[in-house]
Enzyme design. Structure first.
Site, PDB file in Angstrom:
ATOM      1  N   HIS A   6       0.833  -1.209   0.000  1.00 32.01           N
ATOM      2  CA  HIS A   6       0.000   0.000   0.000  1.00 32.01           C
ATOM      3  C   HIS A   6       0.873   1.267   0.000  1.00 32.01           C
ATOM      4  O   HIS A   6       1.620   1.496   0.946  1.00 32.01           O
ATOM      5  CB  HIS A   6      -0.889  -0.048   1.250  1.00 32.01           C
ATOM      6  CG  HIS A   6      -1.802   1.111   1.415  1.00 32.01           C
ATOM      7  ND1 HIS A   6      -1.714   1.972   2.480  1.00 32.01           N
ATOM      8  CD2 HIS A   6      -2.835   1.536   0.660  1.00 32.01           C
ATOM      9  CE1 HIS A   6      -2.666   2.884   2.380  1.00 32.01           C
ATOM     10  NE2 HIS A   6      -3.364   2.648   1.284  1.00 32.01           N
ATOM     11  N   HIS A  48      -0.585  10.805  -2.354  1.00 32.29           N
ATOM     12  CA  HIS A  48      -1.917  10.473  -1.835  1.00 32.29           C
ATOM     13  C   HIS A  48      -2.828  11.690  -1.712  1.00 32.29           C
ATOM     14  O   HIS A  48      -3.973  11.670  -2.150  1.00 32.29           O
ATOM     15  CB  HIS A  48      -1.808   9.793  -0.467  1.00 32.29           C
ATOM     16  CG  HIS A  48      -3.135   9.431   0.106  1.00 32.29           C
ATOM     17  ND1 HIS A  48      -3.878  10.301   0.891  1.00 32.29           N
ATOM     18  CD2 HIS A  48      -3.883   8.310  -0.012  1.00 32.29           C
ATOM     19  CE1 HIS A  48      -5.013   9.720   1.226  1.00 32.29           C
ATOM     20  NE2 HIS A  48      -5.042   8.507   0.692  1.00 32.29           N
TER      21      HIS A  48
HETATM   22  O1  G3P Z   1      -6.783   1.431  -2.580  1.00 30.48           O
HETATM   23  C1  G3P Z   1      -6.867   1.154  -1.229  1.00 30.48           C
HETATM   24  C2  G3P Z   1      -6.555   2.375  -0.396  1.00 30.48           C
HETATM   25  O2  G3P Z   1      -5.384   2.962  -0.897  1.00 30.48           O
HETATM   26  C3  G3P Z   1      -7.667   3.380  -0.376  1.00 30.48           C
HETATM   27  O3  G3P Z   1      -7.494   4.368   0.563  1.00 30.48           O
HETATM   28  O4  G3P Z   1      -6.846   6.601   1.352  1.00 30.48           O
HETATM   29  O5  G3P Z   1      -5.183   4.762   1.375  1.00 30.48           O
HETATM   30  O6  G3P Z   1      -5.891   5.762  -0.768  1.00 30.48           O
HETATM   31  P1  G3P Z   1      -6.287   5.406   0.622  1.00 30.48           P
HETATM   32 MG    MG Z   2      -4.837   4.573  -2.190  1.00 28.09          MG
END
Ligand code: G3P
Ligand code: MG
Length: 235
Positions: A6, A48
């Site tokens: 992630h 992000h």
């Molecule tokens: O794609 C999963 C996750 O990345 C979604 O939430 O806020 O971490 O981008 P965020």
């Molecule tokens: Mg994400």
């Protein structure tokens, strides 16, 4: 169950930087996730938030800055001084890093409402790179997913649930031919996993950062987890 790093190995290196993606690959991750925004002059960049406040520790909306203006941003120091050399990578650069090594989940943070035409730009890049097989486009902005699907029938899509009610989500996922329902660890349960599988969709869960939670997801029959720590064991 698949582990998707992630924002790269973001538990060990600053999220969405070359350092985080390189480390994820070195640690053996077979999939990574990243978030995409677009600069004033049209460059797709991997970050992000829609501004520099948190990870760049300065003011500035990505949509209002040119790529050149973004080049000086230090998005590593907030994490640790040893990452002070980390800048914001372009989507192209991260795809270059991952090609032949990992599947890439490209999360479009905002569609055409903030970034008119961003869907076309993302799809054009995936097509030009012949990356349809190893990329998945996801978004909480379901309008953006519809635009992507209208442009290309083959792009793999991940439907990020957000606040959408499940019956609506199931209908939209069918329309979109979405490959997966992506939802949070708080939202997922056995009933949803069963329903998704019956409908032919995978279930991907974010953000799962402990071995205990990863084991719980495996037991639920989840297909993948978005995880900041690629060293977690996935069954
Ligand atoms: O794609 C999963 C996750 O990345 C979604 O939430 O806020 O971490 O981008 P965020
Ligand atoms: Mg994400």
């Amino acid at each position: 169950m698949r582990l998707i790093a992630h924002r790269g190995a973001s538990g060990h290196a600053p999220e969405n930087t070359e350092a985080a993606f390189n480390l994820a690959l070195e640690m053996g991750a077979k999939a990574v996730e990243l978030d995409v925004h677009r600069t004033k002059d049209g460059e797709l960049v991997v970050i992000h938030d829609e501004d520099l406040k948190r990870t760049g520790r300065r003011k500035g909306a990505i949509a209002k800055l040119t790529f050149k203006e973004l080049l000086t941003a230090d998005v590593g120091s907030w994490f640790s001084p040893k990452f002070k050399d980390q800048g914001i990578p372009t989507l192209e650069e991260v795809l270059d890093l991952c090609e032949g090594r990992a599947e890439v989940h490209v999360e479009i943070k905002q569609g055409s409402r903030l970034y008119p035409g961003i869907e076309e730009t993302v799809v054009a890049m995936i097509r030009r790179r012949e990356a349809l097989r190893w990329t998945v486009v996801s978004s909480f902005d379901h309008g953006a997913l519809y635009v992507v699907r209208a442009i290309d029938n083959k792009v793999r899509l991940g439907y990020l649930l957000g606040w959408t009610r499940l019956p609506v989500a199931y209908e939209e996922m069918r329309d979109l031919k979405a490959e997966s329902l992506n939802l949070s660890a708080r939202q997922v349960n056995a009933r949803i996993v069963k329903e998704c599988h019956a409908r032919g969709h995978k279930v991907l869960v974010y953000t799962v950062n402990t071995q205990k939670e990863a084991d719980r997801m495996a037991k639920l029959g989840v297909d993948g987890i978005f995880c900041n720590f690629p060293e977690l064991k996935v069954a």
